[in-house]
Design an enzyme around this catalytic site. Structure first.
Site, PDB file in Angstrom:
ATOM      1  N   ASP A  45      -8.481  -8.664   3.764  1.00  0.00           N
ATOM      2  CA  ASP A  45      -8.377  -7.556   4.715  1.00  0.00           C
ATOM      3  C   ASP A  45      -9.546  -7.492   5.687  1.00  0.00           C
ATOM      4  O   ASP A  45     -10.434  -6.664   5.517  1.00  0.00           O
ATOM      5  CB  ASP A  45      -8.286  -6.240   3.914  1.00  0.00           C
ATOM      6  N   GLU A  78       0.824  -1.211   0.000  1.00  0.00           N
ATOM      7  CA  GLU A  78       0.000   0.000   0.000  1.00  0.00           C
ATOM      8  C   GLU A  78       0.860   1.264   0.000  1.00  0.00           C
ATOM      9  O   GLU A  78       0.603   2.207   0.749  1.00  0.00           O
ATOM     10  CB  GLU A  78      -0.960  -0.006   1.181  1.00  0.00           C
ATOM     11  N   GLU A 106     -13.080  -2.120  11.499  1.00  0.00           N
ATOM     12  CA  GLU A 106     -12.901  -1.334  10.275  1.00  0.00           C
ATOM     13  C   GLU A 106     -13.960  -1.620   9.212  1.00  0.00           C
ATOM     14  O   GLU A 106     -14.574  -0.704   8.664  1.00  0.00           O
ATOM     15  CB  GLU A 106     -11.509  -1.592   9.704  1.00  0.00           C
TER      16      GLU A 106
HETATM   17  C1  GCV Z   1      -2.784   0.653   8.512  1.00  0.00           C
HETATM   18  C2  GCV Z   1      -6.102  -1.884   5.332  1.00  0.00           C
HETATM   19  C3  GCV Z   1      -6.547  -0.665   6.064  1.00  0.00           C
HETATM   20  C4  GCV Z   1      -5.413   0.321   6.230  1.00  0.00           C
HETATM   21  C5  GCV Z   1      -4.293  -0.388   6.990  1.00  0.00           C
HETATM   22  C6  GCV Z   1      -3.890  -1.622   6.198  1.00  0.00           C
HETATM   23  C7  GCV Z   1      -2.870  -2.425   6.946  1.00  0.00           C
HETATM   24  O1  GCV Z   1      -5.793  -1.584   4.018  1.00  0.00           O
HETATM   25  O2  GCV Z   1      -7.604  -0.085   5.396  1.00  0.00           O
HETATM   26  O3  GCV Z   1      -5.876   1.413   6.945  1.00  0.00           O
HETATM   27  O4  GCV Z   1      -3.211   0.464   7.192  1.00  0.00           O
HETATM   28  O5  GCV Z   1      -5.002  -2.445   5.990  1.00  0.00           O
HETATM   29  O6  GCV Z   1      -3.283  -3.340   7.639  1.00  0.00           O
HETATM   30  O7  GCV Z   1      -1.705  -2.140   6.850  1.00  0.00           O
END
Ligand code: GCV
Length: 841
Positions: free
Chosen positions: A381, A300, A409
């Site tokens: 995720d 990411e 989340e």
């Molecule tokens: C901290 C997902 C979440 C992100 C998070 C990522 C991760 O994509 O939406 O906010 O980043 O996972 O676990 O690194």
């Protein structure tokens, strides 16, 4: 004083803000009858102020005082006593006792309660504190009988990850995916001066066996490693230390460049290695008991070793070696994928789910001994349902920790009650059949299956400054359950919940029944009204990950695809025709998922691309299952409100109202979910609901069909987020709008439900009138009430329902809504339902 006495007399708890969570030490019923079975003094062995044994003594004094009103003396006394310390200290004083003591592993404890005498021994200081908390928990539940217990943790790593940012603002604010307020650790680029909450947090965590907290976000800001901030980290570690909680730090892989001024962050570059060694030495000088590092790399947009064509093992080992002289460990995340290059249209075989195993295969024997791989429970995720990540079966030499997410989340962001222990239990009990032998996830992460030493649990928690910690009192059962399961995954979801409820709300059976019912039904209900059959949660994945937006999954490189078209849906992850993901599992499991007949219905669309008319094992078609599940789940959510109302007067008003507010909101939002998802797939497939519900809402009056003055019709995007695809908005941001209609229903009492959008760009006001009588007036201020991700749009995140019950109307009554916009929020209204008693739609 008088009022305090009065409150004690009626036996009702004073208003509670949640800060003490399950460690309230509220008076137990008939406390005075039990005093004889309790110790009269507390004796701490090897106690040093600021270390866990000392804390244990203090907790025993405070706990027994709070729970029973008995004041313990400190130090040896003639009467009964609670003795707490390490096994080592105890045996030093009583060498002959050694033979009678059980074997304890790191952090384990032994507890013996006999006629008011209590012996609490820990393998280490932390274990002694755990034993003290355990004893207090038992007596807080009203059990003062004698017992003996030896308790060892199932796994050594029982960490919490906070995703706290150094600074507020940016895309994610103070805490990424945090719904309980700002960071308790950081503010304005620095560590807070006042770390009281950090200490209180450590206390809660220690009471459930958590031994380390990574305080900063895995999307780490390199500035955490400035000298000033390293001093600040040392202060956090100081706040944790009395509770035996160690500090961990997330690293930014590019810090040598971003902060150190080097021209590279290549993990094999000598200057880079030296830079990191300097950081480790400095940190350990300040924090000798630091737990270690957590690293997110090449994921990411985060930097990592692959930038220099190095392997992930090269990256992890860089840090591992710098920590070895200090005894620290690395949790290196398996959440590695490229969110930019996956192409859904061109490549049927592209699959984000494949990434973790693809990246880590071949590296298992390449990691240093102080590295463990932290793997999210599923390959994507934190979705409402995912299969267990196959990577757990691949790592045989390197230890694995399972990453669970307490912060909800994708699961309602604490604005929806979703008790997660049942989901975690299903995952932990899942048998991956590695080498055709029993290989449950819980045994793998306990190191029992493959024999690694460094294994365990990491929980993303994201508490904030809100006094409820997570933004919702009921959500705290998830944090409690996480700690309990990390210590002992054999515990039952209901057992854990019962314990948590007693400690949090007391022993009233009605309270227990209600919380049990709501909690145990909550995950199935949420799955029912969000994403079914393994299609993922279907939240808006491009914005807040909160409200419904099925279309957002596809057509972008994030790889959370559903591949839904007019006739078919689901990801083909088979080996014979799909992405090959099923083949990442050990053969027995791979064979099960490869075959549509043996794939469980609840993961059908995770593994197979099928027509909407595909028959499930239940006999229903996929599409009818979607429709029915959404009606069933949202109907269940309505019952939560009714159930909770039974608790009026049985718990303190503050928590009663707080939970009621959220449950009413959840009930309304579950209907938004139901209608959005059903409408979306009905539009795509063109297949009607066999029961005729989808798209037919006979009690609804669309706002755009009302007589409008100052309001205008507005086409909502995504379309399914509005009934009839339209809502109304005020013509300007400063002029009032009116929507009127004449009711054609028979005279009587009705529930009037107004669906509107509460955007985060202003606080509009709505007033509802029947025959000019004001029925209700409310503001669009949910952004202050609910911690869920705020949205500036008219969409599934902001769609909200407000219901007025039992309103008298006549045939021919005039129903009118007046909307006053505020800021950029144009007082949007979707529809009004005029509902006969008992009907919700
Ligand atoms: C901290 C997902 C979440 C992100 C998070 C990522 C991760 O994509 O939406 O906010 O980043 O996972 O676990 O690194």
């Amino acid at each position: 004083m008088r009022s305090l006495l009065w409150l004690a007399a009626v036996g009702l708890a004073v208003a509670e803000d949640g800060l003490n969570a399950w460690l309230r030490y509220a008076r137990v019923p008939s406390a005075s009858h039990h005093l004889g079975k309790l110790p009269s003094a507390v004796v701490t062995l090897n106690a040093t102020q600021g270390l866990p044994v000392h804390t244990a003594g203090k907790e025993l004094v405070d706990g027994i005082n709070g729970l029973f009103g008995k004041k313990l003396t400190v130090g040896k006394s003639k009467g009964t006593s609670a003795t707490v310390g390490t096994v080592g200290a105890y045996v030093d004083k009583n060498p002959s006792a050694a033979a009678g003591l059980p074997d304890l592993i790191e952090d384990g404890f032994y507890l013996k309660v006999s006629k008011g005498n209590v012996l609490i021994l820990g393998q280490n200081e932390r274990g002694a504190l755990y034993g003290a908390f355990h004893y207090l928990s038992v007596i807080a539940q009203g059990n003062v009988s004698d017992f003996t217990l030896t308790s060892n943790p199932d796994a050594p790593i029982r960490w919490v990850n906070q995703w706290d940012n150094m600074q507020d603002g940016g895309t994610h604010g103070s805490v990424e995916r945090g719904y309980g307020g700002d960071s308790i650790f950081f503010w304005d680029g620095y560590i807070r001066d006042d770390l009281t909450r950090a200490g209180q947090y450590a206390r809660l965590l220690a009471s459930i066996g958590i031994n380390a907290v990574v305080a900063n976000n895995v999307n780490a800001n390199a500035s955490i490693l400035t000298p000033e901030n390293m001093d600040g980290l040392a202060r956090i570690a100081d706040a944790f230390r009395p509770y035996g909680v160690q500090l961990g730090v997330s690293l930014n892989f590019a810090a040598p460049q971003l902060l150190g001024g080097l021209d590279s962050f290549d993990p094999l570059d000598k200057t880079v290695i030296n830079w990191w060694q300097g950081i480790a030495d400095t940190l350990y000088k300040r924090i000798p008991d630091m737990a270690g590092y957590l690293v997110k790399a090449n994921s990411e947009g985060q930097p990592g070793p692959m930038t220099y064509n190095r392997t992930l093992a090269d990256g992890a080992n860089l840090f591992a070696r710098t920590l070895q002289p200090h005894g620290g460990i690395i949790l290196f995340r398996a959440f590695v994928y490229d969110h930019r290059s996956l192409n859904q249209t061109l490549d049927w075989k592209a699959d984000r789910a494949n990434a973790a195993a693809d990246y880590f295969d071949g590296l298992d024997n390449k990691f240093e001994d102080n590295v463990a791989i932290q793997i999210k429970y599923g390959p994507i995720d934190f979705q409402v349902r995912e299969p267990v990540s196959p990577l757990f079966a691949h790592l045989r030499k390197t230890g694995a920790t399972v990453e669970l997410q307490i912060t909800q989340e994708y699961l309602g962001q604490q604005a929806h009650v979703v008790y997660l222990a049942p989901m975690w239990k299903e995952l932990l009990d899942f048998d991956l059949r590695a080498d055709s032998k029993p290989s449950t996830l819980k045994d793998i992460v306990a190191g029992k299956r493959f024999g690694q030493k460094l294994t365990g649990y990491a929980g993303v928690v994201n508490v904030g400054t809100n006094s409820t910690w997570l933004g919702s009192h009921l959500a705290m059962s998830n944090l409690y359950a996480y700690g309990k399961l990390a210590w002992d995954p054999e515990l039952t979801s209901e057992g854990i919940l019962k314990e948590w409820t007693t400690l949090t709300f007391g022993q009233d059976k009605v309270v227990h029944d209600v919380i049990n019912k709501i909690s145990m039904q909550s995950w199935p209900a949420y799955e029912d009204y969000s994403g079914n059959l393994g299609i993922q949660t279907l939240t808006d994945i491009l914005l807040g990950h909160y409200g419904p937006n099925p279309g957002s999954q596809d057509g972008n490189p994030w790889g959370q695809w559903t591949r839904a078209d007019d006739d078919t849906i689901g990801m083909d992850r088979t080996v014979w025709n799909g992405t090959g993901y099923a083949g990442q599992y050990p053969p027995e499991i791979a064979a099960m998922y490869e075959n549509i007949e043996t794939t469980p219905d609840n993961l059908l669309l995770w593994f197979h691309h099928v027509p909407y008319t595909q028959k499930l094992k239940s006999g229903k078609t996929v599409i009818q299952h979607f429709y029915d599940a959404h009606y069933r789940g949202s109907a269940t959510a309505q019952t939560f409100v009714t159930l909770w109302r039974k608790l009026k007067g049985r718990i303190d008003k503050e928590r009663y109202e707080h939970v009621l507010f959220r449950l009413v909101y959840q009930a309304g939002h579950s209907l938004v979910w139901r209608d959005s998802v059903n409408q979306f797939y009905f539009n795509k497939s063109g297949i009607p609901d066999e029961l005729g519900r989808v798209g037919n809402h006979k009690y609804r009056i669309e706002a755009e069909a009302m007589e409008l003055k100052g309001y205008k019709s507005y086409k909502v995007s995504p379309f399914e987020a509005a009934s009839g695809f339209h809502c109304v908005v005020t013509e300007t941001n400063s002029t009032v709008g009116t929507a009127k209609t004449t009711l054609k229903v028979p005279s009587g009492k009705y529930d009037l439900a107004v669906n509107y959008y509460d955007m985060a760009l202003g606080n509009s006001t709505w007033e509802l009138f029947v025959d000019r009588k004001l029925i209700g007036k409310w503001k669009g201020d949910l952004e202050y009430e609910l911690g869920r991700a705020p949205s500036p749009y008219i969409d599934g995140q902001t769609a909200t329902r407000k219901t007025f019950k039992g309103v008298k109307v006549k045939r021919g009554s005039e129903l009118k809504i007046v909307g006053t916009p505020d800021g950029l929020e144009p007082a949007p209204i979707d529809y009004i339902s005029v509902l006969p008693e008992g009907i919700v739609d």
